[in-house]
Design a protein around this motif. Sequence first.
Motif, mmCIF file in Angstrom:
data_model
loop_
_atom_site.group_PDB
_atom_site.id
_atom_site.type_symbol
_atom_site.label_atom_id
_atom_site.label_comp_id
_atom_site.label_asym_id
_atom_site.label_seq_id
_atom_site.Cartn_x
_atom_site.Cartn_y
_atom_site.Cartn_z
ATOM 1 N N GLN A 91 -0.815 -3.772 -13.205
ATOM 2 C CA GLN A 91 -1.988 -4.579 -13.514
ATOM 3 C C GLN A 91 -2.853 -4.746 -12.640
ATOM 4 N N GLY A 92 -2.462 -4.878 -11.288
ATOM 5 C CA GLY A 92 -3.223 -5.707 -10.290
ATOM 6 C C GLY A 92 -4.504 -5.027 -10.009
ATOM 7 N N MET A 93 -4.609 -3.789 -9.920
ATOM 8 C CA MET A 93 -6.124 -3.224 -9.727
ATOM 9 C C MET A 93 -7.109 -3.631 -10.699
ATOM 10 N N ALA A 94 -6.304 -3.101 -12.163
ATOM 11 C CA ALA A 94 -7.153 -3.635 -13.161
ATOM 12 C C ALA A 94 -7.731 -4.808 -13.311
ATOM 13 N N VAL A 95 -6.879 -5.953 -13.077
ATOM 14 C CA VAL A 95 -7.358 -7.295 -13.132
ATOM 15 C C VAL A 95 -8.175 -7.609 -11.924
ATOM 16 N N ALA A 96 -8.282 -7.230 -10.963
ATOM 17 C CA ALA A 96 -9.080 -7.322 -9.731
ATOM 18 C C ALA A 96 -10.463 -6.833 -10.311
ATOM 19 N N ALA A 97 -10.717 -5.633 -10.889
ATOM 20 C CA ALA A 97 -11.785 -5.212 -11.460
ATOM 21 C C ALA A 97 -12.334 -5.979 -12.641
ATOM 22 N N MET A 98 -11.316 -6.373 -13.479
ATOM 23 C CA MET A 98 -12.064 -6.925 -14.620
ATOM 24 C C MET A 98 -12.277 -8.500 -14.372
ATOM 25 N N SER A 99 -11.699 -9.200 -13.458
ATOM 26 C CA SER A 99 -12.168 -10.240 -12.936
ATOM 27 C C SER A 99 -13.533 -10.236 -12.114
ATOM 28 N N ALA A 100 -13.965 -8.941 -11.601
ATOM 29 C CA ALA A 100 -15.382 -9.057 -11.141
ATOM 30 C C ALA A 100 -16.310 -8.783 -12.200
ATOM 31 N N VAL A 101 -15.797 -8.419 -13.245
ATOM 32 C CA VAL A 101 -16.793 -8.105 -14.507
ATOM 33 C C VAL A 101 -17.113 -9.573 -14.983
ATOM 34 N N ALA A 102 -16.016 -10.470 -15.016
ATOM 35 C CA ALA A 102 -16.084 -11.812 -15.413
ATOM 36 C C ALA A 102 -16.886 -12.307 -14.509
ATOM 37 N N LEU A 103 -16.737 -12.498 -13.413
ATOM 38 C CA LEU A 103 -17.620 -13.148 -12.524
ATOM 39 C C LEU A 103 -19.135 -12.749 -12.637
ATOM 40 N N ARG A 104 -19.529 -11.318 -12.917
ATOM 41 C CA ARG A 104 -20.869 -11.304 -13.178
ATOM 42 C C ARG A 104 -21.432 -12.102 -14.326
ATOM 43 N N GLY A 155 0.753 -1.342 0.198
ATOM 44 C CA GLY A 155 -0.067 0.240 -0.018
ATOM 45 C C GLY A 155 0.837 1.367 -0.011
ATOM 46 N N ARG A 156 2.062 1.463 0.385
ATOM 47 C CA ARG A 156 2.883 2.551 0.686
ATOM 48 C C ARG A 156 3.576 2.866 -0.829
ATOM 49 N N HIS A 157 3.578 1.871 -1.853
ATOM 50 C CA HIS A 157 4.080 2.008 -2.844
ATOM 51 C C HIS A 157 3.400 2.442 -4.170
ATOM 52 N N LEU A 158 3.877 2.328 -5.153
ATOM 53 C CA LEU A 158 3.398 2.986 -6.388
ATOM 54 C C LEU A 158 2.206 2.358 -6.741
ATOM 55 N N HIS A 159 1.068 2.706 -7.131
ATOM 56 C CA HIS A 159 -0.281 2.103 -7.692
ATOM 57 C C HIS A 159 -0.832 2.984 -8.977
ATOM 58 N N VAL A 160 -0.955 2.460 -10.145
ATOM 59 C CA VAL A 160 -1.804 3.190 -11.228
ATOM 60 C C VAL A 160 -3.078 2.434 -11.567
ATOM 61 N N LEU A 161 -4.086 3.094 -12.085
ATOM 62 C CA LEU A 161 -5.346 2.230 -12.510
ATOM 63 C C LEU A 161 -5.268 2.676 -13.711
ATOM 64 N N PRO A 189 -2.869 7.559 -4.177
ATOM 65 C CA PRO A 189 -2.800 6.697 -3.237
ATOM 66 C C PRO A 189 -3.698 5.568 -3.394
ATOM 67 N N ARG A 190 -3.163 4.245 -3.300
ATOM 68 C CA ARG A 190 -3.924 3.173 -3.187
ATOM 69 C C ARG A 190 -5.077 3.284 -2.336
ATOM 70 N N ASP A 191 -4.988 3.633 -1.072
ATOM 71 C CA ASP A 191 -5.828 3.795 0.114
ATOM 72 C C ASP A 191 -7.027 4.666 -0.119
ATOM 73 N N GLN A 192 -6.780 5.696 -1.238
ATOM 74 C CA GLN A 192 -7.873 6.715 -1.669
ATOM 75 C C GLN A 192 -8.688 5.714 -2.343
#
Length: 464
Positions: free
Chosen positions: A335-348, A57-63, A118-121
């Motif tokens: 890629q991590g945050m994007a894949v988390a969201a894309m996986s939820a779309v795939a689940l739906r 969480g303290r490191h770089l994140h991009v969406l 920030p990831r936490d935001q």
Amino acid sequence: MTDELGPRRTRHAVVVGGSLAGLLAARVLSEHAERVTVVERDRFPEQADARPGVPQGRHLHVLIEGGQQALDELLPGFMAELAGLGAPKVGMPADMVQWQNGQWYARTEASVHFFAGPRDQLEWLVRKRVFADPRIERIEGTEAVGLLGDAERVRGVLLRERGAGASKEPYPLEADLVVDASGRSTRAADWLAGIGAEAPHEETLDTGLAYGTRIFRSPEPDPSVDALGYYIVPHPGQVYGGVILPLGDGRHVVTLSGLRGDEPPTDEALFEDYARRLPHPVIGDWIAKAEPLTPVYGFRKTANIRRRYDRPGRRPAGFLATGDALCSFNPIYGQGMAVAAMSAVALRKALADPRRTPTTRRVQRALLDASRQAWDISAGADKKMPGATGDAARSGAMDRVTGWYLKRVQQRASGDPVVGAAFRRALTLTDPLTVLFAPPVLRSALFGPVPPTPAGPPMRRTEA
């Protein structure tokens, strides 16, 4: 007993893990289950603050754009809300000074955008939206220690409270469906063994990449520079990386990376010295002018790991894995945050597919497919790095042919607008990798000239 996961069968679903993948899975399951419970080891902060359960969480994140589209599909209006909180929007290649494969990228009009911040935001905003649904409950300060049921079907989870004064005696929570979203450190192999089932085979690829991150107050703006950030991308012939991105409020995050045996130091006095190993002093010069706001934080767990639940094995119905518990990537690729969201779309989509019964195996395959392109990108690049280890590091004849072509694509992406736009859309998971083989891209990659390399970094945007 049927393996159906549809709305008639799922009264109570439990999601283990309250990070992005777990929250978004809960959002989707609330459309099918009467009740969804999110079990989280931590206590959720009330505001957009860091928590121990997000070690990165303290490191770089991009969406990136694939994740933006998925989040807006799952939580309509989400990206507008995130932008309203001040998350910086960065256009590529216009807003970045970028060096990759021995070339500086021409800073022409942006063809894709990502959100820094920030990831936490971002996670706080998702959490607020998800838990506004009365069908979604949460149990905090509690960890999963096992599964209920047997090798044929999971019937719930064993939970144990954490923290001082908590009861250490496990207790059961019954459920029709359990989703493991507990991250790359998942204990699902032990949980499955505990009910007589088989753990999935793990594919691994580890370059030994490590990085160090520090937050800085930005230096006074340089009128000769209009960039929002800087990015020096490592490759097999130059293994050091560095990136500077805005967080908002005049703060920037700086991350430096290297491989095993030559990791970035967490010693504050040596951080700038390490930046001088990069092939150009642009990042080191920026650091020298900026005001440090935090210590240097290190991170070492960057292996690519994919758990093959799609392969045959004695595994129970009613148990799914998603997010990093299913497939985790070298974080350097963002890629991590994007894949988390894309996986939820795939689940739906898998649960709502009117043509097929949503069995455990079928839904699990859909989740794996949602992560496949990101895996192909990160593992495909990492297997070329010196010292890469793991069973996914092996290359075959087809890898060599594909690698030859993709090298030509990368050489032209820095200056060719057709190749560059396709390359960026594939990397941001906006288009499938087949976009790199479209006829215009194929012609430019095979027959187009390699753009001349500028002598130094392009500090101002240029016309296309």
